[in-house]
Design a protein around this motif. Structure first.
Motif, PDB file in Angstrom:
ATOM      1  N   TYR A  38       0.756  -1.054  -0.133  1.00  0.00           N
ATOM      2  CA  TYR A  38      -0.218   0.103   0.148  1.00  0.00           C
ATOM      3  C   TYR A  38       0.844   1.270  -0.025  1.00  0.00           C
ATOM      4  O   TYR A  38       0.443   2.269  -0.449  1.00  0.00           O
ATOM      5  CB  TYR A  38      -0.861   0.073   1.179  1.00  0.00           C
ATOM      6  N   HIS A  39       2.078   1.270   0.394  1.00  0.00           N
ATOM      7  CA  HIS A  39       3.125   2.327   0.506  1.00  0.00           C
ATOM      8  C   HIS A  39       3.607   2.736  -0.896  1.00  0.00           C
ATOM      9  O   HIS A  39       4.149   3.806  -1.121  1.00  0.00           O
ATOM     10  CB  HIS A  39       3.802   2.227   1.656  1.00  0.00           C
ATOM     11  N   ILE A  40       3.705   1.943  -1.725  1.00  0.00           N
ATOM     12  CA  ILE A  40       4.234   2.015  -3.175  1.00  0.00           C
ATOM     13  C   ILE A  40       3.127   2.963  -3.999  1.00  0.00           C
ATOM     14  O   ILE A  40       1.949   2.671  -3.950  1.00  0.00           O
ATOM     15  CB  ILE A  40       4.336   0.589  -3.844  1.00  0.00           C
ATOM     16  N   GLU A  44       3.357   3.031  -9.991  1.00  0.00           N
ATOM     17  CA  GLU A  44       4.550   1.882  -9.975  1.00  0.00           C
ATOM     18  C   GLU A  44       3.757   0.288  -9.717  1.00  0.00           C
ATOM     19  O   GLU A  44       4.315  -0.414 -10.520  1.00  0.00           O
ATOM     20  CB  GLU A  44       5.470   2.050  -8.966  1.00  0.00           C
ATOM     21  N   LEU A  45       2.811   0.395  -9.079  1.00  0.00           N
ATOM     22  CA  LEU A  45       2.135  -0.765  -8.935  1.00  0.00           C
ATOM     23  C   LEU A  45       1.288  -1.093 -10.281  1.00  0.00           C
ATOM     24  O   LEU A  45       1.407  -2.429 -10.400  1.00  0.00           O
ATOM     25  CB  LEU A  45       0.746  -0.750  -7.722  1.00  0.00           C
ATOM     26  N   THR A  50       7.410  -3.598  -7.957  1.00  0.00           N
ATOM     27  CA  THR A  50       7.266  -3.742  -6.566  1.00  0.00           C
ATOM     28  C   THR A  50       8.184  -4.542  -6.151  1.00  0.00           C
ATOM     29  O   THR A  50       8.266  -4.677  -4.811  1.00  0.00           O
ATOM     30  CB  THR A  50       5.692  -4.453  -6.257  1.00  0.00           C
ATOM     31  N   ASP A  51       8.946  -5.119  -7.053  1.00  0.00           N
ATOM     32  CA  ASP A  51      10.076  -5.945  -6.200  1.00  0.00           C
ATOM     33  C   ASP A  51      11.048  -5.584  -5.351  1.00  0.00           C
ATOM     34  O   ASP A  51      11.225  -6.073  -4.343  1.00  0.00           O
ATOM     35  CB  ASP A  51      10.977  -6.752  -7.557  1.00  0.00           C
ATOM     36  N   ASN A 104      -2.697  11.377  -9.889  1.00  0.00           N
ATOM     37  CA  ASN A 104      -2.842  10.291  -8.900  1.00  0.00           C
ATOM     38  C   ASN A 104      -2.028   9.386  -9.066  1.00  0.00           C
ATOM     39  O   ASN A 104      -1.655   8.463  -7.908  1.00  0.00           O
ATOM     40  CB  ASN A 104      -4.216   9.645  -8.571  1.00  0.00           C
ATOM     41  N   GLN A 105      -1.125   9.187  -9.959  1.00  0.00           N
ATOM     42  CA  GLN A 105      -0.082   7.836 -10.017  1.00  0.00           C
ATOM     43  C   GLN A 105       1.047   7.942  -9.085  1.00  0.00           C
ATOM     44  O   GLN A 105       1.542   7.060  -8.823  1.00  0.00           O
ATOM     45  CB  GLN A 105       0.546   8.012 -11.510  1.00  0.00           C
ATOM     46  N   GLU A 106       1.117   9.156  -8.401  1.00  0.00           N
ATOM     47  CA  GLU A 106       2.135   9.001  -7.290  1.00  0.00           C
ATOM     48  C   GLU A 106       1.546   8.794  -6.160  1.00  0.00           C
ATOM     49  O   GLU A 106       2.509   8.987  -5.150  1.00  0.00           O
ATOM     50  CB  GLU A 106       3.334  10.440  -7.561  1.00  0.00           C
ATOM     51  N   TRP A 107       0.634   8.988  -5.765  1.00  0.00           N
ATOM     52  CA  TRP A 107      -0.096   8.565  -4.649  1.00  0.00           C
ATOM     53  C   TRP A 107       0.037   7.196  -4.156  1.00  0.00           C
ATOM     54  O   TRP A 107       0.056   6.443  -4.934  1.00  0.00           O
ATOM     55  CB  TRP A 107      -1.554   8.854  -4.772  1.00  0.00           C
TER      56      TRP A 107
END
Length: 129
Positions: A38-40, A44-45, A50-51, A104-107
């Protein structure tokens, strides 16, 4: 980027399976996001990056939510329209959903969830009046 749908709190549920079938049929990659992700940033998700990041690298605070939520990353407006049409046709209701945007992509997931929830409540209050 391949069109993707990020699913929250739907893994192993009847609704989650139904949504998986709908979005897979439409050519979306279906990703079930875990609380430790959830912090990513959601951008990026959606890209599958996410690795390298783990929760312990970010914060010790446990920020999470239990609401079902979708973040749609369609290839086109037509693809989005088809997905929403099929959800209505199959009677799959998902009050908390959003489209990935440059804004919103950086949220992170929790921040986006909180904003969507706030907007949903505001819209529900308007309909009630």
């Amino acid at each position: 980027m391949r069109q993707t749908v990020l699913c929250y709190n739907l893994k192993g549920t009847k609704k989650g399976r139904k949504l998986g079938m709908i979005f897979s049929y439409l050519g979306f990659k279906v990703r079930h996001i875990l609380p430790e992700e959830y912090h990513i940033p959601v951008g990026e998700l959606a890209e599958g990056k996410t690795d390298a990041k783990t929760k312990s690298e970010e914060t010790d605070g446990e920020e999470s939510f239990t609401d079902e939520m979708l973040i749609l990353c369609p290839a086109s407006e037509a693809s989005l329209d088809k997905a929403l049409f099929m959800m209505r046709k199959e009677k799959v209701q998902m009050p908390l959903k959003a489209v990935l945007t440059p804004s919103n992509q950086e949220w992170d997931s929790v921040s986006l969830h909180d904003e969507i929830l706030k907007e949903h409540k505001a819209m529900s209050d308007k309909k009630g009046n």
